[in-house]
Design a protein around this motif. Structure first.
Motif, PDB file in Angstrom:
ATOM      1  N   SER A  31      62.277 -18.312   0.310  1.00  0.00           N
ATOM      2  CA  SER A  31      61.608 -17.986   1.572  1.00  0.00           C
ATOM      3  C   SER A  31      60.107 -17.824   1.338  1.00  0.00           C
ATOM      4  O   SER A  31      59.678 -17.028   0.495  1.00  0.00           O
ATOM      5  CB  SER A  31      62.188 -16.700   2.166  1.00  0.00           C
ATOM      6  OG  SER A  31      61.444 -16.313   3.302  1.00  0.00           O
ATOM      7  N   ALA A  32      59.319 -18.598   2.105  1.00  0.00           N
ATOM      8  CA  ALA A  32      57.865 -18.530   1.947  1.00  0.00           C
ATOM      9  C   ALA A  32      57.311 -17.214   2.453  1.00  0.00           C
ATOM     10  O   ALA A  32      56.183 -16.836   2.116  1.00  0.00           O
ATOM     11  CB  ALA A  32      57.218 -19.700   2.684  1.00  0.00           C
ATOM     12  N   THR A  33      58.086 -16.493   3.279  1.00  0.00           N
ATOM     13  CA  THR A  33      57.580 -15.239   3.856  1.00  0.00           C
ATOM     14  C   THR A  33      57.943 -14.027   3.019  1.00  0.00           C
ATOM     15  O   THR A  33      57.648 -12.897   3.397  1.00  0.00           O
ATOM     16  CB  THR A  33      58.155 -15.069   5.275  1.00  0.00           C
ATOM     17  OG1 THR A  33      59.579 -15.017   5.188  1.00  0.00           O
ATOM     18  CG2 THR A  33      57.737 -16.209   6.173  1.00  0.00           C
ATOM     19  N   ARG A  38      55.404 -13.416  -5.785  1.00  0.00           N
ATOM     20  CA  ARG A  38      54.267 -13.628  -6.672  1.00  0.00           C
ATOM     21  C   ARG A  38      54.788 -13.883  -8.092  1.00  0.00           C
ATOM     22  O   ARG A  38      55.489 -13.033  -8.639  1.00  0.00           O
ATOM     23  CB  ARG A  38      53.347 -12.405  -6.679  1.00  0.00           C
ATOM     24  CG  ARG A  38      52.645 -12.183  -5.350  1.00  0.00           C
ATOM     25  CD  ARG A  38      51.668 -11.027  -5.440  1.00  0.00           C
ATOM     26  NE  ARG A  38      50.982 -10.813  -4.178  1.00  0.00           N
ATOM     27  CZ  ARG A  38      50.074  -9.862  -3.971  1.00  0.00           C
ATOM     28  NH1 ARG A  38      49.757  -9.039  -4.977  1.00  0.00           N
ATOM     29  NH2 ARG A  38      49.488  -9.744  -2.798  1.00  0.00           N
ATOM     30  N   PRO A  39      54.473 -15.016  -8.640  1.00  0.00           N
ATOM     31  CA  PRO A  39      54.997 -15.348  -9.976  1.00  0.00           C
ATOM     32  C   PRO A  39      54.469 -14.383 -11.023  1.00  0.00           C
ATOM     33  O   PRO A  39      53.342 -13.908 -10.949  1.00  0.00           O
ATOM     34  CB  PRO A  39      54.488 -16.766 -10.222  1.00  0.00           C
ATOM     35  CG  PRO A  39      53.281 -16.889  -9.343  1.00  0.00           C
ATOM     36  CD  PRO A  39      53.579 -16.070  -8.128  1.00  0.00           C
ATOM     37  N   ALA A  40      55.320 -14.096 -12.021  1.00  0.00           N
ATOM     38  CA  ALA A  40      54.938 -13.200 -13.109  1.00  0.00           C
ATOM     39  C   ALA A  40      55.338 -13.839 -14.434  1.00  0.00           C
ATOM     40  O   ALA A  40      55.284 -15.068 -14.582  1.00  0.00           O
ATOM     41  CB  ALA A  40      55.594 -11.834 -12.919  1.00  0.00           C
ATOM     42  N   ASP A  41      55.788 -13.012 -15.382  1.00  0.00           N
ATOM     43  CA  ASP A  41      56.063 -13.506 -16.730  1.00  0.00           C
ATOM     44  C   ASP A  41      57.189 -14.522 -16.760  1.00  0.00           C
ATOM     45  O   ASP A  41      57.198 -15.426 -17.608  1.00  0.00           O
ATOM     46  CB  ASP A  41      56.425 -12.338 -17.649  1.00  0.00           C
ATOM     47  CG  ASP A  41      55.251 -11.390 -17.842  1.00  0.00           C
ATOM     48  OD1 ASP A  41      54.107 -11.841 -17.605  1.00  0.00           O
ATOM     49  OD2 ASP A  41      55.474 -10.235 -18.237  1.00  0.00           O
ATOM     50  N   ILE A  47      55.688 -27.602 -14.718  1.00  0.00           N
ATOM     51  CA  ILE A  47      56.170 -26.705 -13.664  1.00  0.00           C
ATOM     52  C   ILE A  47      55.093 -26.614 -12.598  1.00  0.00           C
ATOM     53  O   ILE A  47      53.894 -26.509 -12.893  1.00  0.00           O
ATOM     54  CB  ILE A  47      56.514 -25.311 -14.241  1.00  0.00           C
ATOM     55  CG1 ILE A  47      57.197 -24.471 -13.154  1.00  0.00           C
ATOM     56  CG2 ILE A  47      55.291 -24.607 -14.789  1.00  0.00           C
ATOM     57  CD1 ILE A  47      57.871 -23.209 -13.705  1.00  0.00           C
ATOM     58  N   GLU A  48      55.494 -26.740 -11.343  1.00  0.00           N
ATOM     59  CA  GLU A  48      54.578 -26.671 -10.216  1.00  0.00           C
ATOM     60  C   GLU A  48      55.065 -25.600  -9.255  1.00  0.00           C
ATOM     61  O   GLU A  48      56.244 -25.582  -8.882  1.00  0.00           O
ATOM     62  CB  GLU A  48      54.479 -28.017  -9.510  1.00  0.00           C
ATOM     63  CG  GLU A  48      53.843 -29.102 -10.373  1.00  0.00           C
ATOM     64  CD  GLU A  48      53.759 -30.424  -9.622  1.00  0.00           C
ATOM     65  OE1 GLU A  48      54.410 -30.546  -8.549  1.00  0.00           O
ATOM     66  OE2 GLU A  48      53.075 -31.346 -10.116  1.00  0.00           O
ATOM     67  N   LEU A  49      54.190 -24.720  -8.818  1.00  0.00           N
ATOM     68  CA  LEU A  49      54.531 -23.604  -7.929  1.00  0.00           C
ATOM     69  C   LEU A  49      53.748 -23.740  -6.639  1.00  0.00           C
ATOM     70  O   LEU A  49      52.527 -23.909  -6.661  1.00  0.00           O
ATOM     71  CB  LEU A  49      54.206 -22.267  -8.619  1.00  0.00           C
ATOM     72  CG  LEU A  49      54.389 -21.007  -7.773  1.00  0.00           C
ATOM     73  CD1 LEU A  49      55.851 -20.811  -7.402  1.00  0.00           C
ATOM     74  CD2 LEU A  49      53.853 -19.793  -8.543  1.00  0.00           C
ATOM     75  N   ASP A  50      54.455 -23.676  -5.523  1.00  0.00           N
ATOM     76  CA  ASP A  50      53.820 -23.740  -4.206  1.00  0.00           C
ATOM     77  C   ASP A  50      54.362 -22.585  -3.358  1.00  0.00           C
ATOM     78  O   ASP A  50      55.316 -22.755  -2.593  1.00  0.00           O
ATOM     79  CB  ASP A  50      54.118 -25.092  -3.552  1.00  0.00           C
ATOM     80  CG  ASP A  50      53.308 -25.279  -2.259  1.00  0.00           C
ATOM     81  OD1 ASP A  50      52.613 -24.322  -1.852  1.00  0.00           O
ATOM     82  OD2 ASP A  50      53.377 -26.387  -1.684  1.00  0.00           O
ATOM     83  N   PRO A  51      53.782 -21.343  -3.479  1.00  0.00           N
ATOM     84  CA  PRO A  51      54.295 -20.179  -2.732  1.00  0.00           C
ATOM     85  C   PRO A  51      54.227 -20.375  -1.229  1.00  0.00           C
ATOM     86  O   PRO A  51      55.073 -19.879  -0.489  1.00  0.00           O
ATOM     87  CB  PRO A  51      53.385 -19.043  -3.184  1.00  0.00           C
ATOM     88  CG  PRO A  51      52.783 -19.511  -4.483  1.00  0.00           C
ATOM     89  CD  PRO A  51      52.667 -20.982  -4.344  1.00  0.00           C
ATOM     90  N   ARG A  78      58.382 -23.160  -2.865  1.00  0.00           N
ATOM     91  CA  ARG A  78      59.009 -24.169  -3.717  1.00  0.00           C
ATOM     92  C   ARG A  78      58.463 -24.051  -5.144  1.00  0.00           C
ATOM     93  O   ARG A  78      57.268 -23.872  -5.365  1.00  0.00           O
ATOM     94  CB  ARG A  78      58.741 -25.567  -3.180  1.00  0.00           C
ATOM     95  CG  ARG A  78      59.435 -26.673  -4.001  1.00  0.00           C
ATOM     96  CD  ARG A  78      59.071 -28.058  -3.503  1.00  0.00           C
ATOM     97  NE  ARG A  78      59.431 -28.232  -2.098  1.00  0.00           N
ATOM     98  CZ  ARG A  78      58.550 -28.373  -1.119  1.00  0.00           C
ATOM     99  NH1 ARG A  78      57.249 -28.355  -1.391  1.00  0.00           N
ATOM    100  NH2 ARG A  78      58.937 -28.531   0.127  1.00  0.00           N
ATOM    101  N   ILE A  79      59.406 -24.187  -6.100  1.00  0.00           N
ATOM    102  CA  ILE A  79      59.047 -24.301  -7.519  1.00  0.00           C
ATOM    103  C   ILE A  79      59.740 -25.542  -8.058  1.00  0.00           C
ATOM    104  O   ILE A  79      60.952 -25.708  -7.872  1.00  0.00           O
ATOM    105  CB  ILE A  79      59.489 -23.064  -8.325  1.00  0.00           C
ATOM    106  CG1 ILE A  79      58.816 -21.786  -7.799  1.00  0.00           C
ATOM    107  CG2 ILE A  79      59.162 -23.237  -9.803  1.00  0.00           C
ATOM    108  CD1 ILE A  79      59.307 -20.516  -8.471  1.00  0.00           C
TER     109      ILE A  79
END
Length: 550
Positions: free
Chosen positions: A67-69, A73-76, A88-92, A96-97
């Motif tokens: 869920s985008a809402t 927040r990505p961490a370790d 690896i590509e992250l699009d908050p 999508r990851i």
């Protein structure tokens, strides 16, 4: 994902898919671990997620959507996952990851996409205990591989260390050989320098000692055949004439040997004066033509396109041209020998050419004829007298005058010798007042001769303090300064000049024998005393004055 059970299931599916597409065991663990780390991080963020696998030709792509809402927040976990896969590509914002793991080159998946999908659908759920046991087995296997790699690495290190020690010993031995070789080369160089100096001293001494008896012989011959002498029979006159001619030939040879020794030692110093080129060429024509003894050869001169006068050492120029003309006449049996002189406006040189249509010189010998005592083999050379010193001597003189001497030839068609000399006219000095600062009186006298016709006025000083006294009355337009002087050396003198408003803009050329030095402030150029020639000094002066004027 609702709880840890889902994370374990996610890990299991990732491993099974990685195995089905043909990845190695360690890469299977990497994909499974990357998925579980991201899943655990999403679970902690309190957001649900779904994931899908896509098999391409050369890579496996895993897409995780959430869920985008949720404010994830990505961490370790995401960071660790990025280290385990290739991309690896992250699009908050889109929730999508995407993870990409490249497939081994040339390896085909064990099953098709449909078979993999069917197998996953019929799989049984895993429990946390089962997955933990599986992870422990994987960890044990990985540890065993690490231990094996560590053993191999230790063996490799031992081999590398042994090789390093061997190479070090060989390198040390090689270095010892190089040091010994350098020492031997230094010794040989010293021996060669000593031999060269001994040769120069020998030629200079022998040549000087031979001149006295030869001059005596020539003088006695003149007394015998001259007016006031006893009448001689025709055969006696002939014999005495041969003695005189041989003595003259020997004297010319001795003079050339002495000058060659001077040239090699760098002691040929031109004495420039204004020379009438038309008169010089005519004297050469009149002197040389009757001596050829061959009416089939015509000697002509053409210097009308050259300047009427030029500043040059007349004796040196005459000797160069006489050598070139004598050679041309000697090896031309019929035809013409021609001396021409023109001004090359592009290079500001006076170009002298001596052209003949004689026997010519083979291409392989066209540079060797400038070696001392070398003579081109051939029937005419056998019949003619010569020592092989004329052309080498002429080239040395040309270099001493700041010029060049080259030769081009076509066997059977003739030869052209080209002498290029810088054109200088005594009526237009290059610089006004020059101050020569050096504690060597002989060197100051040499520089004074070099600057004849170049400077309007030349002052001298034996050290820095004397130079300051001279400059107090007459600031020079240019200063030539030695670094190593008593009382006040060159560096200290230039520091004083920089502090003086009247002297700070005086261009300075350092002329020194020092091999290592720090260039003082205000220096425009540094010239070595070793082998200093007039052309080098004048080139430096023109360069400095041009730079100062610019």
């Amino acid at each position: 994902m609702k709880d840890d059970q889902d994370v374990f299931a996610m890990r299991k599916l990732g491993r099974e898919v990685a195995e089905s597409v043909g990845l190695e065991a360690q890469d299977q663990i990497r994909v499974a671990t990357a998925l579980s780390e991201i899943g655990r991080e999403l679970l902690e963020a309190g957001t649900g997620a779904s994931f899908a696998f896509r098999l391409g030709q050369d890579a496996l792509t895993v897409t995780i959507e959430f869920s985008a809402t949720a404010g994830f927040r990505p961490a370790d976990g995401v960071t660790l996952a990025g280290r385990l896969v290739d991309l690896i590509e992250l699009d908050p914002a889109e929730g999508r990851i995407s993870m990409v793991k490249r497939l081994p080159q040339g390896r085909k998946p064990k099953r098709s996409a449909e078979e993999i999908r069917a197998g996953l659908a019929t799989g049984t759920p895993t429990t946390a205990l089962e997955e933990l046991r599986r992870q422990n087995r994987e960890l044990a296997e990985t540890l065993q591989e690490v231990l094996q790699l560590n053993t191999e690495l230790q063996e490799t290190n031992q081999g590398v260390l042994a090789l390093y020690n061997q190479l070090s010993e060989e390198l040390e031995e090689t270095n010892r050989g190089v040091v010994a070789l350098y020492a031997e080369l230094d010794e040989k160089s010293a021996q060669l320098r000593a031999a060269g100096e001994a040769k120069n001293r020998f030629w200079a001494t022998v040549s000087h000692e031979l001149r006295t008896p030869l001059n005596s012989i020539i003088g006695l011959v003149r007394l015998l055949v001259g007016p006031g002498g006893e009448p001689l029979a025709e055969e006696q006159l002939h014999q005495i004439g041969l003695i005189g001619s041989s003595a003259q030939t020997l004297l010319a040879l001795v003079s050339e040997l002495l000058d060659m020794a001077k040239a090699e030692a760098g002691r040929l110093v031109p004495q420039p004066s204004l020379v009438d080129l038309m008169a010089l060429a005519e004297r050469l024509r009149m002197t040389l033509h009757p001596t050829t003894g061959n009416d089939a050869v015509e000697l002509t001169v053409e210097v009308s396109r050259a300047p009427r006068e030029m500043l040059v050492d007349e004796v040196m120029l005459t000797r160069i041209l006489r050598n070139l003309l004598s050679n041309a006449l000697k090896f031309t049996e019929r035809g013409e020998v021609r001396l021409e002189a023109v001004l090359d406006a592009a290079t500001h040189n006076v170009v002298f050419t001596v052209t003949d249509n004689g026997i010519g010189v083979p291409e392989e010998h066209q540079e060797r004829i400038f070696e001392e005592f070398f003579q081109v083999p051939g029937p005419i050379q056998v019949r003619t007298k010569g020592t092989g010193l004329g052309l080498p001597y002429a080239r040395r003189l040309a270099e001493a005058l700041g010029g060049t001497l080259h030769l081009t030839s076509v066997p059977g068609s003739g030869t052209m010798a080209t002498l290029r000399l810088p054109y200088r006219h005594g009526g237009t000095p290059v610089v006004g007042r020059v101050l020569v600062v050096d504690d060597d009186e002989e060197f100051r006298a040499t520089v004074r001769r070099m600057l004849t016709g170049v400077a309007e006025h030349i002052d001298e000083a034996a050290d820095g303090l004397a130079a300051l006294e001279v400059m107090a009355g007459h600031p020079p337009d240019l200063a030539l300064v030695d670094l190593l002087m008593p009382r006040l050396d060159g560096s200290a003198l230039m520091a004083r000049m920089c502090d003086d408003e009247r002297l700070s803009r005086v261009p300075v050329i350092i002329v020194t024998v020092a091999t290592s030095y720090q260039v003082p402030e205000g220096t425009r150029m540094v010239v070595s005393k070793q082998g200093l020639r007039r052309d080098i000094l004048l080139g430096a002066i023109e360069g400095v004055l041009g730079r100062a004027g610019g």
